[in-house]
Design a protein around this motif. Sequence first.
Motif, PDB file in Angstrom:
ATOM      1  N   ASP A   1       5.980  -5.535 -54.797  1.00 33.29           N
ATOM      2  CA  ASP A   1       4.992  -4.755 -54.056  1.00 33.29           C
ATOM      3  C   ASP A   1       3.852  -5.648 -53.569  1.00 33.29           C
ATOM      4  OD1 ASP A   1       6.500  -2.546 -54.487  1.00 33.29           O
ATOM      5  OD2 ASP A   1       5.327  -1.830 -56.206  1.00 33.29           O
TER       6      ASP A   1
ATOM      7  N   LYS B   1       8.873  -5.596 -60.041  1.00 32.12           N
ATOM      8  CA  LYS B   1       8.610  -4.588 -59.020  1.00 32.12           C
ATOM      9  C   LYS B   1       7.185  -4.711 -58.504  1.00 32.12           C
ATOM     10  CE  LYS B   1       8.725   0.367 -58.201  1.00 32.12           C
ATOM     11  NZ  LYS B   1       8.964   1.687 -58.788  1.00 32.12           N
TER      12      LYS B   1
ATOM     13  N   GLN C   1       6.230   7.767 -52.891  1.00 30.67           N
ATOM     14  CA  GLN C   1       7.692   7.751 -52.883  1.00 30.67           C
ATOM     15  C   GLN C   1       8.230   7.535 -54.293  1.00 30.67           C
ATOM     16  OE1 GLN C   1       9.832   8.469 -50.639  1.00 30.67           O
ATOM     17  NE2 GLN C   1       8.772   8.326 -48.673  1.00 30.67           N
ATOM     18  N   THR C   2       7.570   6.652 -55.054  1.00 33.15           N
ATOM     19  CA  THR C   2       7.972   6.436 -56.447  1.00 33.15           C
ATOM     20  C   THR C   2       7.792   7.700 -57.272  1.00 33.15           C
ATOM     21  OG1 THR C   2       7.316   4.105 -56.247  1.00 33.15           O
ATOM     22  CG2 THR C   2       7.586   4.991 -58.469  1.00 33.15           C
ATOM     23  N   GLN C   3       6.669   8.389 -57.076  1.00 30.67           N
ATOM     24  CA  GLN C   3       6.460   9.651 -57.783  1.00 30.67           C
ATOM     25  C   GLN C   3       7.504  10.687 -57.391  1.00 30.67           C
ATOM     26  OE1 GLN C   3       2.468  11.016 -57.208  1.00 30.67           O
ATOM     27  NE2 GLN C   3       1.527   9.317 -58.326  1.00 30.67           N
TER      28      GLN C   3
ATOM     29  N   ARG D   1       4.157   4.273 -50.546  1.00 32.32           N
ATOM     30  CA  ARG D   1       5.109   3.730 -51.515  1.00 32.32           C
ATOM     31  C   ARG D   1       4.885   4.327 -52.900  1.00 32.32           C
ATOM     32  NH1 ARG D   1       4.027  -1.157 -48.963  1.00 32.32           N
ATOM     33  NH2 ARG D   1       2.644  -1.762 -50.673  1.00 32.32           N
TER      34      ARG D   1
ATOM     35  N   GLU E   1       9.233  -3.994 -64.412  1.00 34.20           N
ATOM     36  CA  GLU E   1       8.017  -3.496 -63.797  1.00 34.20           C
ATOM     37  C   GLU E   1       7.215  -4.639 -63.186  1.00 34.20           C
ATOM     38  OE1 GLU E   1       5.935  -1.388 -66.765  1.00 34.20           O
ATOM     39  OE2 GLU E   1       7.287   0.370 -66.755  1.00 34.20           O
TER      40      GLU E   1
ATOM     41  N   ASP F   1      10.619  10.101 -56.475  1.00 35.08           N
ATOM     42  CA  ASP F   1      11.877   9.759 -57.142  1.00 35.08           C
ATOM     43  C   ASP F   1      11.853  10.172 -58.614  1.00 35.08           C
ATOM     44  OD1 ASP F   1      12.705   8.693 -54.747  1.00 35.08           O
ATOM     45  OD2 ASP F   1      12.127   6.634 -55.267  1.00 35.08           O
ATOM     46  N   LYS F   2      10.701   9.980 -59.279  1.00 36.63           N
ATOM     47  CA  LYS F   2      10.600  10.392 -60.683  1.00 36.63           C
ATOM     48  C   LYS F   2      10.743  11.902 -60.826  1.00 36.63           C
ATOM     49  CE  LYS F   2       7.735   6.575 -62.368  1.00 36.63           C
ATOM     50  NZ  LYS F   2       6.425   6.204 -62.981  1.00 36.63           N
TER      51      LYS F   2
END
Length: 341
Positions: free
Chosen positions: A72, A68, A182-184, A179, A65, A186-187
């Motif tokens: 970011d 990451k 997009q992460t949400q 971004r 994390e 994917d989850k």
Amino acid sequence: MKKKWFLVVLLAAMALCLTGCPGGSSSGSVSTADEADFDVSEDMLNSTGIQMQMAGNSSDTASAEFSKKSDDEDVTENEASSVKLIRTVNMDLESDTNNVESTAAAIAAKAGDFGGYAESNRVHVYDTWTNAELTVRIPADRMDGYLEYIESTGMHTKSKSDSMEDVTLEYTDLSSRIRVLQTQKDKYMSYLEQAQTVSEVLEIEERLADVLADIESLQSSLNVLSNKVNYSTLNLTITWTSTPANGFSLSIGDEIVDAFEDLFQSVATMMHFIIVAVPNAIFYIVLFGALWRFFEFVFGIQSNRPNVWKRLKDKVRNRRRRKGQDMLTQDEESDTDDSDI
């Protein structure tokens, strides 16, 4: 006496032997306790190993994390270092000849050679002047060359302004929010694959739909902003008038033609007034006169003319008066006849 002491010593030795046997059993229990302690220590070691493994996994997750987040932050810093500017140029030109429409068409077509396009091209033609308004989008790195081409056409520049708007913060904010969404997304996609019941699937799909709608809205705003950054805007106005502001004069022939055009325009205006305005004026005058006569007749507007209702009342009174007089005359005649008899 010696025998008594011997018995005491013997009894004491036996007592020590008896106490020594429990001591041996206690030593066995102690060894058992030691084995138990050893087992517990192994369990503790195993548990500690599990905890260490879990700690290692959590540290790996935390490091992932962190990496990451660092990535970011690096992306954000790179985007922040890349300044996003919107350039807008406004130009007001004046043409020496009345070929504004063709000039505007040529300028709009030339935008394609510079990788741009004409967003709008409006031409207004009037009696003594012509005006063209263009909005042209040119790649930001080629705008200066396009402006040089326009200045090379020889038209007089009345005014020019060149402005820059910094939208770096807005651009970075939109990119970061996209971004995160997009992460949400994917989850929620991974949760959707692991869902076991219909209610879970429906709930995840509902949240996923909200996230996708937010991504689409933000992406649309980012695309518009990127287009404004990548393509500079030129607002161009071209004007031709019969009395230009830069000082050159018209020829005698052009002045004669303009004089005849003005005369024709004046005659046309007069004829329009005669054909349209005069009949309308006559009609309204006649209508107003008729209405005036009507109200004058009905309501007796003039003082020397009684109104209709008064006339009717007077006629009724006169009739009654005449009828009364006739009756009196008849009575007198009858009285005269009686007296003669």
